[in-house]
Write an enzyme that holds these catalytic residues in place. Structure first.
Site, short mmCIF file in Angstrom:
data_model
loop_
_atom_site.label_atom_id
_atom_site.label_comp_id
_atom_site.label_asym_id
_atom_site.label_seq_id
_atom_site.Cartn_x
_atom_site.Cartn_y
_atom_site.Cartn_z
N PHE A 30 0.86 -1.18 0.00
CA PHE A 30 0.00 0.00 0.00
C PHE A 30 0.90 1.24 0.00
O PHE A 30 1.85 1.32 0.78
CB PHE A 30 -0.94 0.00 1.21
CG PHE A 30 -1.95 1.10 1.10
CD1 PHE A 30 -3.05 0.96 0.27
CD2 PHE A 30 -1.78 2.29 1.77
CE1 PHE A 30 -3.97 1.99 0.11
CE2 PHE A 30 -2.70 3.34 1.63
CZ PHE A 30 -3.79 3.18 0.80
N ASP A 42 1.08 -4.47 8.88
CA ASP A 42 -0.05 -3.59 8.60
C ASP A 42 -1.28 -4.49 8.45
O ASP A 42 -1.38 -5.29 7.53
CB ASP A 42 0.22 -2.79 7.31
CG ASP A 42 -0.90 -1.79 7.00
OD1 ASP A 42 -2.02 -1.98 7.50
OD2 ASP A 42 -0.64 -0.85 6.24
N TYR A 96 -11.46 2.32 9.75
CA TYR A 96 -12.62 2.64 8.90
C TYR A 96 -13.00 1.55 7.92
O TYR A 96 -13.93 1.71 7.15
CB TYR A 96 -12.42 3.98 8.17
CG TYR A 96 -11.13 4.18 7.41
CD1 TYR A 96 -10.92 3.60 6.16
CD2 TYR A 96 -10.13 5.01 7.92
CE1 TYR A 96 -9.74 3.82 5.47
CE2 TYR A 96 -8.94 5.23 7.23
CZ TYR A 96 -8.75 4.64 5.99
OH TYR A 96 -7.59 4.85 5.31
N ARG A 103 -12.13 -4.44 -7.66
CA ARG A 103 -11.97 -5.06 -6.34
C ARG A 103 -13.33 -5.18 -5.66
O ARG A 103 -14.05 -4.19 -5.51
CB ARG A 103 -11.04 -4.16 -5.51
CG ARG A 103 -10.59 -4.74 -4.22
CD ARG A 103 -9.55 -3.85 -3.58
NE ARG A 103 -10.13 -2.61 -3.06
CZ ARG A 103 -9.61 -1.89 -2.06
NH1 ARG A 103 -8.50 -2.27 -1.49
NH2 ARG A 103 -10.18 -0.78 -1.65
C1 LIG Z 1 -2.90 -1.48 3.79
C2 LIG Z 1 -3.24 -0.06 4.11
N1 LIG Z 1 -2.45 0.64 4.92
C3 LIG Z 1 -2.73 1.92 5.22
C4 LIG Z 1 -3.84 2.55 4.71
C5 LIG Z 1 -4.08 4.00 4.99
O1 LIG Z 1 -4.34 4.27 6.29
P1 LIG Z 1 -4.56 5.75 6.83
O2 LIG Z 1 -5.46 6.44 5.86
O3 LIG Z 1 -5.20 5.55 8.16
O4 LIG Z 1 -3.24 6.40 6.93
C6 LIG Z 1 -4.71 1.85 3.89
C7 LIG Z 1 -5.91 2.50 3.34
O5 LIG Z 1 -6.63 2.01 2.52
C8 LIG Z 1 -4.40 0.50 3.57
O6 LIG Z 1 -5.18 -0.20 2.75
#
Ligand SMILES: Cc1ncc(COP(=O)(O)O)c(C=O)c1O
Length: 417
Positions: free
Chosen positions: A130, A199, A229, A376
């Site tokens: 990500f 993560d 969320y 997706r």
């Molecule tokens: C794997 C992953 N990590 C981090 C995030 C982003 O997190 P944040 O918006 O809380 O920084 C996402 C958002 O979709 C995600 O899918």
């Protein structure tokens, strides 16, 4: 029996069917994007109204004590803990995933530096992780604190050498849904002297995970972050959570040393003294309304139970694949074939994935698109029915067959895809 009839029979026998009613879902919508923004639990608006009217409006600042706002991040973190195989005092709700990544990566580098005089500076991850995970490594790299190294999934273990301070991986890949073997990678990283940060954004609330117990008889994961969320249904921009294994609590030094992570914020000392344990991961004042909303989502997931959610998730996605094949739809599946090797989603590659997704949305079948060519579909098991699977497959078959997706309006890119 038609697929729709089979679906209805499966729904009738589904022990989780009753939970759909606990979410406020619009009539007629099939929501396949709970992996991006979870649906609204019916209790959340009342909870927010109560926090606003009574705790904020009536009781004003007293609520930090009387409504215990001050320990809300710990309380909700403690409720998330059993969903991810952690102890309650190892998890706290704070900030966003991105910010927590920064805090924990930096803390991990500092921990390693104390051991080996800053020889190990590499943060190892995978290309296509990500973006925020990679961007946050790059931010540390710009400050001269880390070196990014990327290795393809099957080459990660080989890339774990003496320079690696930290392995940072997303347990369930956001785009493909491919799931890492947490036990194998945690063990390999530890054997190579590296720490591990998972993560769990696409994991927490969708499936059980055992951060502490993942490696039988050995130390488990060191750190983790996850999203509020998505499957936890905390609402748009809900705060994230962070996990630190108890064995690291004393040594944990995080760089965002804000007053709420101080041992005694209300002593108003000039000098920073970290609070014990994960409390030191707090930086500024918690967004109470958002954490309260998250608590409603977490309570509901905990009530249903992640084991049951995971079981239904696999059944839903497998049934969906059967529906697709029954409807004669052949799409290029980029998610793993085996249900237990992937998260709660199926991703398909199609050169017109964006338009396809928009055409489905126009029919109230809401999935999402991930650039450049992925459709997706997320299967949040708390509120989806088997009937939704049969209907989505039918909608997809029709949209592909009649070329509906080729309408001009479906190619116009919105800011958020
Ligand atoms: C794997 C992953 N990590 C981090 C995030 C982003 O997190 P944040 O918006 O809380 O920084 C996402 C958002 O979709 C995600 O899918």
């Amino acid at each position: 029996m038609s697929m729709l009839e089979r679906a209805r029979a499966l729904d009738a026998a589904d022990p989780l069917a009753e939970y759909r009613e606990r979410f406020d879902l619009p009539e007629g919508v099939i929501y396949l994007d709970g992996n991006s923004l979870g649906a609204l639990p019916k209790t959340t608006p009342d909870r927010l109204a109560q926090v606003m009217r009574e705790e904020w409006g009536r009781d004003l600042i007293k609520s930090w004590n009387t409504a215990d706002w001050i320990s809300l991040p710990q309380r909700v973190g403690g409720k998330i803990a059993p969903l991810i195989g952690a102890q309650p005092h190892e998890v706290i709700v704070a900030d966003s995933v991105s910010v927590n990544l920064f805090k924990l990566m930096s803390a991990a580098l500092a921990m390693q530096a104390r051991k080996d005089g800053a020889r190990r500076k590499v943060i190892l991850s995978e290309p296509g992780n990500f973006p925020t995970d990679l961007y946050m490594i790059q931010g540390l790299e710009k400050q001269g604190l880390a070196t990014q190294r990327l290795a393809e999934r099957d080459a990660i273990i080989d890339a774990l050498d003496d320079d690696v301070a930290l392995l940072l991986l997303t347990h369930v890949h956001y785009k493909t849904g491919a799931k890492y073997d947490m036990a194998a990678l945690t063990k390999a990283a530890h054997d190579a002297g590296a720490l591990v940060l998972w993560d769990l954004s696409h994991t927490g609330g969708a499936m059980p995970v055992a951060l502490n117990e993942c490696v039988a008889g050995e130390e488990g994961a060191d750190f983790a972050v996850g999203c509020g969320y998505k499957y936890l249904n905390g609402g748009p921009g809900a705060p994230a959570y962070a996990f630190v294994a108890e064995r690291h609590h004393e040594a944990l030094e995080q760089p965002l040393s804000g007053w709420m992570g101080h041992a005694q914020p209300f002593a108003f000392d000039d000098d920073y003294q970290p609070a014990p344990g994960v409390d030191r991961l707090l930086c500024g004042t918690a967004p109470i309304l958002s954490v309260a909303a998250l608590e409603e989502g977490v309570d509901l997931v905990a009530e249903i139970g992640v084991d049951r959610l995971w079981e239904k998730s696999q059944a839903l996605s497998e049934f969906f694949r059967e529906c697709l094949s029954d409807a004669g739809v052949t799409l290029d599946l980029v998610s793993p074939e085996e249900a237990d090797q992937r998260g709660s989603q199926l991703s398909f590659r199609h050169e017109n994935a964006y338009a396809l997704c928009q055409a489905l949305i126009a029919r109230d079948v809401i999935g999402d698109f991930r650039a450049p060519d992925i459709l997706r579909l997320g299967f949040a098991p708390a509120y989806l029915r088997f009937e939704d699977m049969a209907e989505t497959a039918q909608a997809l078959a029709e949209v592909l067959e009649n070329g509906e997706w080729q309408r001009d309006e479906f190619s116009e890119r919105a800011a958020v895809t």
